[in-house]
Write a protein that holds these residues in place. Structure first.
Motif, PDB file in Angstrom:
ATOM      1  N   SER A  48      17.206  26.152  41.439  1.00  0.00           N
ATOM      2  CA  SER A  48      15.818  25.706  41.586  1.00  0.00           C
ATOM      3  C   SER A  48      15.409  24.867  40.377  1.00  0.00           C
ATOM      4  CB  SER A  48      14.894  26.920  41.689  1.00  0.00           C
ATOM      5  OG  SER A  48      14.855  27.619  40.440  1.00  0.00           O
ATOM      6  N   GLU A  49      14.316  24.133  40.526  1.00  0.00           N
ATOM      7  CA  GLU A  49      13.797  23.357  39.393  1.00  0.00           C
ATOM      8  C   GLU A  49      13.448  24.276  38.229  1.00  0.00           C
ATOM      9  OE1 GLU A  49      10.808  20.339  39.931  1.00  0.00           O
ATOM     10  OE2 GLU A  49      11.687  19.697  41.832  1.00  0.00           O
ATOM     11  N   GLU A  50      12.851  25.417  38.541  1.00  0.00           N
ATOM     12  CA  GLU A  50      12.462  26.336  37.476  1.00  0.00           C
ATOM     13  C   GLU A  50      13.678  26.820  36.696  1.00  0.00           C
ATOM     14  OE1 GLU A  50       9.376  26.849  40.784  1.00  0.00           O
ATOM     15  OE2 GLU A  50      11.537  26.583  40.674  1.00  0.00           O
ATOM     16  N   LEU A  51      14.768  27.125  37.394  1.00  0.00           N
ATOM     17  CA  LEU A  51      15.985  27.561  36.719  1.00  0.00           C
ATOM     18  C   LEU A  51      16.600  26.422  35.910  1.00  0.00           C
ATOM     19  CD1 LEU A  51      18.135  29.628  36.038  1.00  0.00           C
ATOM     20  CD2 LEU A  51      19.143  29.251  38.319  1.00  0.00           C
ATOM     21  N   GLN A  52      16.573  25.221  36.444  1.00  0.00           N
ATOM     22  CA  GLN A  52      17.100  24.073  35.690  1.00  0.00           C
ATOM     23  C   GLN A  52      16.303  23.854  34.403  1.00  0.00           C
ATOM     24  OE1 GLN A  52      18.204  20.526  38.112  1.00  0.00           O
ATOM     25  NE2 GLN A  52      17.576  21.810  39.836  1.00  0.00           N
TER      26      GLN A  52
END
Length: 187
Positions: A48-52
Motif C-alpha cells: 500500500s502507499e502507506e506501507l511504501q
C-alpha cells in the motif's frame, strides 16, 4: 506512484539528505531509506502507499535523536527506540498531511512506524520483515565485525523473533548464515 506519494517520498529524501553521517559519501539516512524502498519493492511488490511511505520514512532524520541523550543499558535503549518511532511517525504524518492524505491514512502509517500491531497487523509485520532484511543484507556484517559472538547470537535471535514465519523462511533461503545463527530462523 501517485503524485502525492511522490511528494511525501521527496520530502523524506530531502530531510534525510541533511544527515551529517555519511556512508561512502552518501547521507546514511538517505541511503537507508532507499534500501528500505528497494527491499519493500522486492519482498512486497503490491504494498500500500502507506506501507511504501513508512518504509521510506523508517529512519527519517534519525540523527536528530542521539542515543547518547538516553540512559545507558537496555531501558535507555528501549526508551530511545520508542522516542525514535514516535518522532519518525510525527515527521512522516506531517509530510503526508501536507500532501493531502486523510486522517486514517496518516494513522495507518503512524501505527507502522511506531510498530503498533507487530505480529497482529499484516502491514506492520511486513514493515518489520523489510527492516530485518535490510539489517541482514547491509548492516549485519559491519555490526558482527564489532561485537562478540554471544552478542551477535542474541541480536540474530531477536531479529528472527521479530520476523514473520514467511520472512524467516525466506531469510534462510537468501542469506548464507552460519549454522549456529541460521538455527534462530528455523520454524
Amino acid at each position: 506512484m501517485t503524485a502525492r506519494m511522490q511528494l511525501v517520498l521527496d520530502a523524506i529524501d530531502a530531510a534525510n539528505s541533511q544527515d551529517p553521517n555519511l556512508e561512502n559519501g552518501t547521507p546514511e539516512a538517505l541511503l537507508y531509506g532507499q534500501r528500505m524502498t528497494a527491499e519493500l519493492e522486492r519482498l512486497f511488490p503490491n504494498a500500500s502507499e502507506e506501507l511504501q511511505i513508512a518504509a521510506r520514512g523508517q529512519h527519517v532524520e534519525r540523527w536528530k535523536l542521539k542515543r547518547s541523550e538516553y540512559p545507558e543499558g537496555r531501558a535507555g535503549y528501549l526508551a530511545w527506540r520508542k522516542a525514535q518511532g514516535e518522532f519518525h511517525a510525527k515527521v512522516v504524518m506531517t509530510y503526508m498531511k501536507d500532501a493531502g492524505y486523510d486522517h486514517e491514512q496518516l494513522e495507518t502509517a503512524s501505527q507502522m512506524l511506531r510498530k503498533h500491531g507487530i505480529k497482529r497487523d499484516a502491514e506492520v509485520q511486513a514493515l518489520e520483515d523489510v527492516i530485518c532484511f535490510v539489517f541482514l543484507k547491509w548492516y549485519f556484517q559491519p555490526f558482527a565485525a564489532k561485537h562478540s559472538a554471544e552478542k551477535i547470537q542474541r541480536i540474530v535471535e531477536k531479529t528472527a523473533r521479530k520476523m514473520s514465519s514467511d520472512g524467516r523462511a525466506r531469510a534462510l533461503r537468501e542469506f548464507d548464515l552460519p549454522e549456529v545463527l541460521a538455527a534462530a530462523f528455523q520454524p
